[in-house]
Design an enzyme around this catalytic site. Structure first.
Site, PDB file in Angstrom:
ATOM      1  N   LYS A  18     -49.100  51.371 -78.007  1.00 43.35           N
ATOM      2  CA  LYS A  18     -49.310  52.564 -77.181  1.00 43.35           C
ATOM      3  C   LYS A  18     -48.055  53.433 -77.127  1.00 43.35           C
ATOM      4  CE  LYS A  18     -51.436  51.564 -73.474  1.00 43.35           C
ATOM      5  NZ  LYS A  18     -51.752  51.104 -72.117  1.00 43.35           N
ATOM      6  N   THR A  56     -51.959  58.496 -65.467  1.00 45.13           N
ATOM      7  CA  THR A  56     -52.853  57.815 -66.409  1.00 45.13           C
ATOM      8  C   THR A  56     -54.157  58.592 -66.539  1.00 45.13           C
ATOM      9  OG1 THR A  56     -51.868  55.710 -65.849  1.00 45.13           O
ATOM     10  CG2 THR A  56     -54.046  55.630 -66.867  1.00 45.13           C
ATOM     11  N   LYS A  71     -41.416  47.857 -72.528  1.00 48.02           N
ATOM     12  CA  LYS A  71     -41.946  48.638 -71.402  1.00 48.02           C
ATOM     13  C   LYS A  71     -43.368  48.210 -71.132  1.00 48.02           C
ATOM     14  CE  LYS A  71     -41.750  52.324 -68.599  1.00 48.02           C
ATOM     15  NZ  LYS A  71     -42.125  51.388 -67.527  1.00 48.02           N
ATOM     16  N   ASN A  80     -56.462  52.839 -59.022  1.00 54.01           N
ATOM     17  CA  ASN A  80     -55.567  53.961 -59.320  1.00 54.01           C
ATOM     18  C   ASN A  80     -56.132  54.841 -60.434  1.00 54.01           C
ATOM     19  OD1 ASN A  80     -53.473  55.228 -61.066  1.00 54.01           O
ATOM     20  ND2 ASN A  80     -52.152  54.682 -59.363  1.00 54.01           N
ATOM     21  N   SER A 106     -44.146  57.341 -66.943  1.00 56.39           N
ATOM     22  CA  SER A 106     -43.173  56.288 -66.596  1.00 56.39           C
ATOM     23  C   SER A 106     -41.871  56.509 -67.366  1.00 56.39           C
ATOM     24  CB  SER A 106     -43.721  54.908 -66.971  1.00 56.39           C
ATOM     25  OG  SER A 106     -44.406  54.345 -65.884  1.00 56.39           O
ATOM     26  N   LYS A 133     -45.137  43.205 -71.039  1.00 51.73           N
ATOM     27  CA  LYS A 133     -46.078  43.152 -69.913  1.00 51.73           C
ATOM     28  C   LYS A 133     -45.741  41.931 -69.077  1.00 51.73           C
ATOM     29  CE  LYS A 133     -49.761  45.508 -68.486  1.00 51.73           C
ATOM     30  NZ  LYS A 133     -50.101  46.921 -68.700  1.00 51.73           N
TER      31      LYS A 133
HETATM   32  P1  NAD Z   1     -56.304  48.915 -59.777  1.00 51.63           P
HETATM   33  O1  NAD Z   1     -56.017  47.547 -59.326  1.00 51.63           O
HETATM   34  O2  NAD Z   1     -55.758  50.060 -58.994  1.00 51.63           O
HETATM   35  O3  NAD Z   1     -57.910  49.130 -59.876  1.00 51.63           O
HETATM   36  C1  NAD Z   1     -58.769  48.281 -60.570  1.00 51.63           C
HETATM   37  C2  NAD Z   1     -60.181  48.587 -60.130  1.00 51.63           C
HETATM   38  O4  NAD Z   1     -61.102  47.864 -60.930  1.00 51.63           O
HETATM   39  C3  NAD Z   1     -60.476  48.205 -58.679  1.00 51.63           C
HETATM   40  O5  NAD Z   1     -61.242  49.226 -58.076  1.00 51.63           O
HETATM   41  C4  NAD Z   1     -61.334  46.940 -58.827  1.00 51.63           C
HETATM   42  O6  NAD Z   1     -62.193  46.746 -57.723  1.00 51.63           O
HETATM   43  C5  NAD Z   1     -62.090  47.280 -60.087  1.00 51.63           C
HETATM   44  N1  NAD Z   1     -62.710  46.146 -60.757  1.00 51.63           N
HETATM   45  C6  NAD Z   1     -62.202  44.920 -61.012  1.00 51.63           C
HETATM   46  N2  NAD Z   1     -63.125  44.161 -61.641  1.00 51.63           N
HETATM   47  C7  NAD Z   1     -64.217  44.935 -61.790  1.00 51.63           C
HETATM   48  C8  NAD Z   1     -65.504  44.728 -62.356  1.00 51.63           C
HETATM   49  N3  NAD Z   1     -65.842  43.565 -62.908  1.00 51.63           N
HETATM   50  N4  NAD Z   1     -66.388  45.747 -62.321  1.00 51.63           N
HETATM   51  C9  NAD Z   1     -66.076  46.932 -61.778  1.00 51.63           C
HETATM   52  N5  NAD Z   1     -64.883  47.185 -61.222  1.00 51.63           N
HETATM   53  C10 NAD Z   1     -63.968  46.198 -61.224  1.00 51.63           C
HETATM   54  O7  NAD Z   1     -55.850  48.991 -61.300  1.00 51.63           O
HETATM   55  P2  NAD Z   1     -55.510  50.283 -62.153  1.00 51.63           P
HETATM   56  O8  NAD Z   1     -54.054  50.490 -62.122  1.00 51.63           O
HETATM   57  O9  NAD Z   1     -56.435  51.381 -61.818  1.00 51.63           O
HETATM   58  O10 NAD Z   1     -55.848  49.722 -63.617  1.00 51.63           O
HETATM   59  C11 NAD Z   1     -57.178  49.674 -64.125  1.00 51.63           C
HETATM   60  C12 NAD Z   1     -57.116  49.514 -65.635  1.00 51.63           C
HETATM   61  O11 NAD Z   1     -56.371  50.603 -66.178  1.00 51.63           O
HETATM   62  C13 NAD Z   1     -56.414  48.238 -66.129  1.00 51.63           C
HETATM   63  O12 NAD Z   1     -56.994  47.837 -67.333  1.00 51.63           O
HETATM   64  C14 NAD Z   1     -55.002  48.722 -66.377  1.00 51.63           C
HETATM   65  O13 NAD Z   1     -54.309  47.892 -67.301  1.00 51.63           O
HETATM   66  C15 NAD Z   1     -55.302  50.089 -66.941  1.00 51.63           C
HETATM   67  N6  NAD Z   1     -54.171  51.013 -66.873  1.00 51.63           N
HETATM   68  C16 NAD Z   1     -53.677  51.419 -65.673  1.00 51.63           C
HETATM   69  C17 NAD Z   1     -52.588  52.288 -65.665  1.00 51.63           C
HETATM   70  C18 NAD Z   1     -52.036  52.816 -64.380  1.00 51.63           C
HETATM   71  O14 NAD Z   1     -51.131  53.662 -64.434  1.00 51.63           O
HETATM   72  N7  NAD Z   1     -52.524  52.421 -63.228  1.00 51.63           N
HETATM   73  C19 NAD Z   1     -52.014  52.707 -66.863  1.00 51.63           C
HETATM   74  C20 NAD Z   1     -52.561  52.283 -68.067  1.00 51.63           C
HETATM   75  C21 NAD Z   1     -53.644  51.435 -68.058  1.00 51.63           C
END
Ligand code: NAD
Length: 407
Positions: free
Chosen positions: A93, A189, A69, A219, A346, A105
């Site tokens: 996790k 999340t 997953k 997100n 999820s 992944k």
């Molecule tokens: P996303 O694409 O929706 O958002 C990522 C954000 O990070 C964007 O606003 C982008 O502009 C910003 N960003 C990128 N590089 C940056 C930098 N150098 N400095 C500051 N901001 C920066 O992605 P997401 O889904 O929100 O995921 C973000 C993190 O959370 C990732 O590490 C992801 O693996 C983790 N995560 C997300 C989820 C989920 O359900 N969305 C679940 C578990 C973990």
């Protein structure tokens, strides 16, 4: 690509957990190697007729506890080491969250922001077509990650249904509500991270009203900012890949979301000032990395001025930085606990699809809250007992649970 190899960091975290509580060598060796790495090239025809070969990946790390997953990342810097590390963390996790799931992944090395909607749909459907034989509700269940959305999940679910005849939608999670998505998945999340924070804040003596800094406004980051804001905390700085905005009185988060939607950046927000320098070094009570990995390193860890790091991103803190922060008495709530709400909901979506059920948002969040509070309390107690940090505490809990499923 980051200069720090995230898979090496992940293995170093494993070894460091083993230092505080030794496990069988075979267990660690098995977990240091993914079951399978799949990579290839998708021929993407651009709207102007040009052919672009896009490298794609799926790493199936471990399925002792259930189907692989984990999300799918579309990013220009994504590479196989990053995807391997993320798959490894998913295994840990899912064990921390006590889910009947393993770790995987996926990704593609591309900047989806440069694609038209039609190109993005072709790429997403081709990604699923390339992997249709190795994914499935009982084999491997992908989900969204950086730059992948519910709409992309819907295209992929449809592609899978066309190829296999399985229309349950249980092959992929994070779908829009209308095509089998779970209520609450979009906020899960952040919500999970918030429940963990609520469970731990008094144990670390955080003030009643906290100053919060959030790196990343996608997100995870946007929903987290909204949760803190609506509970009366001050979100004083927020960044995205284009810059950062700051207001020591607290940013108006709904207005900032509207500004970001309109301009695609946080810079230029009239309710704040564009920040010069690193948002990570702003003085605050809670720092939430919610962007990418390797942001808090041995170079900047000692310059952080926070009372707690709450990792919504995966792998934002390197092992050297962990040691610096632990030495300075700053708790780091690790990714495999803090952001496990996403994979937990999820898994609820997968369960609902398989059983043909639809749970209310109240039901989803009540279940999520119980789960996050339980795991947070176990990890806090375990790390206190072992006199170690929360990351090692979380790894130890995950390894104990994985050991009982080893096969
Ligand atoms: P996303 O694409 O929706 O958002 C990522 C954000 O990070 C964007 O606003 C982008 O502009 C910003 N960003 C990128 N590089 C940056 C930098 N150098 N400095 C500051 N901001 C920066 O992605 P997401 O889904 O929100 O995921 C973000 C993190 O959370 C990732 O590490 C992801 O693996 C983790 N995560 C997300 C989820 C989920 O359900 N969305 C679940 C578990 C973990």
């Amino acid at each position: 690509m980051s200069l720090i190899n995230p898979f090496e960091n992940a293995l170093s975290q494993l070894a460091r957990a083993n230092d505080v509580k030794p496990f069988a060598r075979d267990l660690l060796t098995r977990l240091s190697h993914p079951h399978r790495e799949i990579r290839g090239y998708i021929p993407l025809t651009r709207d102007d007729g040009r052919l672009q070969m896009v490298e794609y990946y799926r790493v199936q790390h471990n399925n002792w506890r259930g189907p692989y997953k984990g999300g799918i990342r579309f990013h220009p810097d994504t590479d196989v080491n990053e995807v391997k590390a993320l798959a490894f963390w998913m295994t840990l996790k899912c064990a921390v969250a006590d889910l009947p799931m393993g770790g995987g992944k996926g990704g593609a090395t591309i900047n989806p922001k440069e694609l038209s909607k039609a190109e993005l749909e072709r790429l997403s459907r081709a990604w699923m077509r390339a992997l249709v034989d190795v994914v499935g509700p009982e084999k491997d269940v992908p989900a969204p990650d950086v730059n992948t959305t519910p709409e992309i999940m819907a295209w992929m679910a449809d592609e899978y249904a066309q190829a296999t005849g399985d229309t349950t939608g249980a092959v992929i999670t994070g779908k829009p509500i209308g095509v089998g998505g779970s209520l609450g998945r979009d906020r899960a999340t952040a919500m999970g991270g918030y429940y963990v924070w609520e469970a731990l804040k008094d144990r670390y003596g955080l003030p009643r009203v906290c100053d919060v800094v959030i790196q990343g406004f996608g997100n995870a980051g946007q929903h987290m900012a909204a949760l803190f804001f609506h509970d009366g905390h001050r979100v004083i700085a927020v960044s995205d890949s284009t810059g950062a905005t700051m207001n020591t009185q607290g940013l108006d988060i709904p207005a900032l979301v509207a500004h970001k939607n309109a301009t695609r950046q946080v810079n230029g927000f009239t309710g704040g000032e564009d920040l010069v320098g690193s948002e990570l070094e702003v003085s605050c009570d809670v720092l939430v990395p919610a962007a990418l990995e390797n942001q808090i390193t041995r170079e900047n860890a000692s310059r952080l001025k926070t009372k707690m790091v709450l990792e919504l991103a995966n792998g934002p803190t390197t092992p050297e930085a962990d040691d610096i922060l632990f030495g300075a008495g700053v708790p780091v709530v690790p990714d495999i606990l803090a952001n496990s709400g996403g994979v937990t909901v999820s898994t609820y979506e997968w369960e609902q699809n398989k059983k043909g059920e639809r749970w209310s948002e109240e039901e989803v969040f009540a279940k999520l809250k119980r789960s996050m509070e339980t795991q947070a309390a176990l990890i806090f107690a375990g790390s206190q007992e072992l006199k170690t940090d929360l990351r090692r505490g979380a790894f130890v809990l995950a390894l104990e649970r994985l050991a009982t499923h080893q096969r």
